[in-house]
Write a protein that holds these residues in place. Structure first.
Motif, PDB file in Angstrom:
ATOM      1  N   PRO A  93      94.521  74.086  45.696  1.00 51.43           N
ATOM      2  CA  PRO A  93      92.966  74.719  45.951  1.00 51.43           C
ATOM      3  C   PRO A  93      92.606  74.264  47.329  1.00 51.43           C
ATOM      4  CG  PRO A  93      93.172  73.510  43.812  1.00 51.43           C
ATOM      5  CD  PRO A  93      94.395  73.297  44.441  1.00 51.43           C
ATOM      6  N   GLY A  94      91.968  75.075  47.989  1.00 50.98           N
ATOM      7  CA  GLY A  94      91.478  74.996  49.240  1.00 50.98           C
ATOM      8  C   GLY A  94      92.502  75.413  50.366  1.00 50.98           C
ATOM      9  N   PHE A  95      93.794  75.663  49.724  1.00 50.47           N
ATOM     10  CA  PHE A  95      94.841  76.144  50.554  1.00 50.47           C
ATOM     11  C   PHE A  95      94.451  77.427  51.805  1.00 50.47           C
ATOM     12  CE2 PHE A  95      98.780  77.850  52.116  1.00 50.47           C
ATOM     13  CZ  PHE A  95      99.481  76.821  52.862  1.00 50.47           C
ATOM     14  N   ALA A  96      93.959  78.396  51.239  1.00 51.23           N
ATOM     15  CA  ALA A  96      93.589  79.832  51.906  1.00 51.23           C
ATOM     16  C   ALA A  96      92.666  79.179  53.097  1.00 51.23           C
ATOM     17  CB  ALA A  96      92.784  80.781  51.026  1.00 51.23           C
ATOM     18  N   GLU A 150      95.892  80.432  45.899  1.00 49.34           N
ATOM     19  CA  GLU A 150      95.703  79.175  45.512  1.00 49.34           C
ATOM     20  C   GLU A 150      95.806  78.962  44.038  1.00 49.34           C
ATOM     21  OE1 GLU A 150      92.193  78.084  48.991  1.00 49.34           O
ATOM     22  OE2 GLU A 150      91.798  78.304  46.855  1.00 49.34           O
ATOM     23  N   VAL A 151      96.562  77.768  43.470  1.00 48.32           N
ATOM     24  CA  VAL A 151      96.710  77.457  42.258  1.00 48.32           C
ATOM     25  C   VAL A 151      95.518  76.391  41.648  1.00 48.32           C
ATOM     26  CG1 VAL A 151      98.128  76.541  40.333  1.00 48.32           C
ATOM     27  CG2 VAL A 151      99.042  78.076  42.237  1.00 48.32           C
ATOM     28  N   HIS A 152      94.727  77.021  40.963  1.00 47.13           N
ATOM     29  CA  HIS A 152      93.650  76.031  40.532  1.00 47.13           C
ATOM     30  C   HIS A 152      93.775  75.718  39.113  1.00 47.13           C
ATOM     31  CE1 HIS A 152      90.558  76.693  43.822  1.00 47.13           C
ATOM     32  NE2 HIS A 152      91.511  77.563  44.032  1.00 47.13           N
ATOM     33  N   ARG A 191      92.354  79.017  37.288  1.00 48.49           N
ATOM     34  CA  ARG A 191      92.484  80.454  37.877  1.00 48.49           C
ATOM     35  C   ARG A 191      93.230  80.364  38.869  1.00 48.49           C
ATOM     36  NH1 ARG A 191      88.236  77.667  39.877  1.00 48.49           N
ATOM     37  NH2 ARG A 191      87.752  78.080  41.995  1.00 48.49           N
ATOM     38  N   GLN A 192      93.640  81.502  39.551  1.00 48.53           N
ATOM     39  CA  GLN A 192      94.246  81.914  40.825  1.00 48.53           C
ATOM     40  C   GLN A 192      93.466  82.481  41.862  1.00 48.53           C
ATOM     41  OE1 GLN A 192      98.789  81.912  38.696  1.00 48.53           O
ATOM     42  NE2 GLN A 192      98.231  83.483  40.006  1.00 48.53           N
ATOM     43  N   ARG A 193      93.222  81.970  42.787  1.00 50.40           N
ATOM     44  CA  ARG A 193      92.487  82.422  44.001  1.00 50.40           C
ATOM     45  C   ARG A 193      93.424  82.972  45.069  1.00 50.40           C
ATOM     46  NH1 ARG A 193      87.410  79.528  45.455  1.00 50.40           N
ATOM     47  NH2 ARG A 193      86.503  80.583  43.411  1.00 50.40           N
ATOM     48  N   ARG A 194      93.102  84.389  45.432  1.00 52.66           N
ATOM     49  CA  ARG A 194      93.919  84.913  46.402  1.00 52.66           C
ATOM     50  C   ARG A 194      93.104  85.813  47.717  1.00 52.66           C
ATOM     51  NH1 ARG A 194      98.435  87.816  42.179  1.00 52.66           N
ATOM     52  NH2 ARG A 194      99.103  86.064  41.537  1.00 52.66           N
ATOM     53  N   ALA A 195      93.798  85.407  48.671  1.00 48.61           N
ATOM     54  CA  ALA A 195      93.347  86.023  50.109  1.00 48.61           C
ATOM     55  C   ALA A 195      94.436  86.740  50.735  1.00 48.61           C
ATOM     56  CB  ALA A 195      92.601  84.956  50.736  1.00 48.61           C
ATOM     57  N   GLY A 248      96.178  62.011  45.149  1.00 49.27           N
ATOM     58  CA  GLY A 248      94.873  61.459  45.893  1.00 49.27           C
ATOM     59  C   GLY A 248      94.166  62.866  46.395  1.00 49.27           C
ATOM     60  N   THR A 249      95.022  63.938  46.524  1.00 46.21           N
ATOM     61  CA  THR A 249      94.599  65.377  46.562  1.00 46.21           C
ATOM     62  C   THR A 249      95.355  66.117  45.781  1.00 46.21           C
ATOM     63  OG1 THR A 249      94.302  66.943  48.476  1.00 46.21           O
ATOM     64  CG2 THR A 249      96.126  65.533  48.602  1.00 46.21           C
ATOM     65  N   PRO A 250      94.792  67.402  45.351  1.00 51.21           N
ATOM     66  CA  PRO A 250      95.774  68.044  44.433  1.00 51.21           C
ATOM     67  C   PRO A 250      97.077  68.529  45.121  1.00 51.21           C
ATOM     68  CG  PRO A 250      93.603  68.990  44.737  1.00 51.21           C
ATOM     69  CD  PRO A 250      93.608  67.816  45.638  1.00 51.21           C
ATOM     70  N   SER A 251      98.334  68.200  44.587  1.00 54.94           N
ATOM     71  CA  SER A 251      99.595  68.660  44.979  1.00 54.94           C
ATOM     72  C   SER A 251     100.318  69.660  44.043  1.00 54.94           C
ATOM     73  CB  SER A 251     100.503  67.166  45.164  1.00 54.94           C
ATOM     74  OG  SER A 251     101.468  67.550  45.816  1.00 54.94           O
ATOM     75  N   LEU A 252     100.982  70.251  44.321  1.00 52.00           N
ATOM     76  CA  LEU A 252     101.732  71.342  43.484  1.00 52.00           C
ATOM     77  C   LEU A 252     103.164  71.016  43.296  1.00 52.00           C
ATOM     78  CD1 LEU A 252     100.264  74.856  44.489  1.00 52.00           C
ATOM     79  CD2 LEU A 252      99.641  73.554  42.396  1.00 52.00           C
ATOM     80  N   GLY A 253     103.738  70.869  42.114  1.00 50.79           N
ATOM     81  CA  GLY A 253     105.216  70.930  41.869  1.00 50.79           C
ATOM     82  C   GLY A 253     105.518  72.398  41.615  1.00 50.79           C
ATOM     83  N   PHE A 254     106.779  72.728  41.815  1.00 49.20           N
ATOM     84  CA  PHE A 254     107.051  74.350  41.702  1.00 49.20           C
ATOM     85  C   PHE A 254     108.599  74.442  40.955  1.00 49.20           C
ATOM     86  CE2 PHE A 254     104.810  74.086  45.780  1.00 49.20           C
ATOM     87  CZ  PHE A 254     103.876  75.097  45.367  1.00 49.20           C
TER      88      PHE A 254
END
Length: 334
Positions: free
Chosen positions: A84-87, A115-117, A120-124, A162-168
């Motif tokens: 989240p917030g990456f875009a 962005e993975v929330h 939801r998924q937010r796209r730009a 401490g901030t959102p971090s994604l595993g893949f």
């Protein structure tokens, strides 16, 4: 079974996190994090079609510019997935450059950011020819699969650092293997036509679909129906490669990490701290050797590649590896 997915750590076990993964017969490569890309040639950078960024700490995406630079002037779609917030961070990064002459560049370079929330998924979209102006798209419900890339699928898990971090995790929808003995029995050649055969099987095309059979590109081909060739291809569960970095050892994080890495053929997982320094790891929201090995064991992964060793343990890599191997309950890779 000949593996399709071929991942490798870019900077060893002590450098900036990063994994470059190629897929057999696929034009695009996948890149997990981009803190330091000096190990990749321009040719490798040009092949990257998907960049998966765990989070925006500097050692995970400082080298985005090195990836972007050779793409200018080339026809390219680059997909980037982040938390989240990456875009917004990507927008500011791109806006730090002057793009006043890019309308003269004909080949279209486009970036699709996802962005993975939690829900939801937010796209730009960002296009070179508009100076990478941000174009927001409608949000989509978050599904089990973040991106469907045809033969490959991307999954993600939100973790807490401490901030959102994604595993893949990247996986094949299925693994297709050509039986060479059956080719020989029927006097059929090996060659590039087999890629079309496997693609037709993967897409579930009808038996009447024609498959041109030839040994070399440009050679005259005699078509045969898919139904007569289908048994040449064996179907098995696809490979699964997981990448987990920068998250605290909490019950919620462990559950999400195990679910994402479940039955992975190979797991890349951070383990910056020795087990005796669990208090330091907890304070900095990182894994220890014991927690990383336990996650891999519980997930049932086949091969384990730990990384992100803290520089405080210079000269102690053997001890570090032994602790991870003990917690994992099996040999590490390789």
């Amino acid at each position: 079974m000949r593996p399709t997915l071929h991942p490798r750590l870019l900077n060893g076990r002590t450098g900036d996190p990063g994994v470059f993964m190629e897929a057999l017969h696929a034009p695009d490569a996948v890149l997990f994090d981009c803190g330091d890309l000096a190990a990749l040639s321009t040719g490798h950078l040009l092949r990257v079609g998907l960049l998966c960024v765990s989070h925006a700490h500097m050692d995970h995406w400082a080298d985005l510019d090195r990836l972007l630079r050779p793409l200018i002037g080339r026809e390219k779609l680059l997909r980037i997935v982040g938390p989240p917030g990456f875009a917004e961070r990507l927008h500011h990064r791109l806006a730090s450059y002057t793009w006043n002459l890019v309308d003269r560049i004909a080949p279209v370079l486009r970036i699709e950011a996802t962005e993975v929330h939690p829900d939801r998924q937010r796209r730009a979209d960002f296009c070179l020819q508009t100076g990478f102006a941000r174009e927001d798209r409608d949000d989509a419900p978050r599904g089990d699969v973040v991106l469907d890339l045809g033969a490959l699928r991307l999954r993600a898990a939100l973790l807490d650092h401490g901030t959102p971090s994604l595993g893949f995790a990247v996986e094949e929808a299925m693994h297709l293997n050509v039986w060479r003995t059956r080719l020989e029995e029927r006097g059929l050649p090996t060659g590039p036509w087999l890629a079309a055969l496997k693609d037709a099987v993967a897409r579930g095309l009808p038996d009447t679909h024609p498959i041109p059979v030839f040994a070399r590109a440009g050679e005259a081909a005699a078509a045969q129906p898919l139904g007569a060739l289908r048994d040449l291809v064996g179907i098995t569960p696809g490979q699964r490669i997981a990448y987990l970095t920068d998250f605290g050892d909490t019950p919620a994080n462990r559950a999400a990490a195990v679910a994402l890495a479940r039955d992975a053929d190979m797991l890349f997982i951070e383990a910056p701290f020795l087990a005796a320094d669990a208090a330091i790891a907890a304070d900095r929201m990182h894994m220890t050797t014991a927690s990383a090995g336990a996650i891999a064991r519980e997930a049932g992964v086949r091969r384990l590649e730990p990384f992100h060793l803290s520089p405080r343990y210079t000269g102690q890599e053997a001890t570090w590896l032994a602790e991870i191997e003990s917690a994992f309950g099996g040999p590490l890779w390789p």
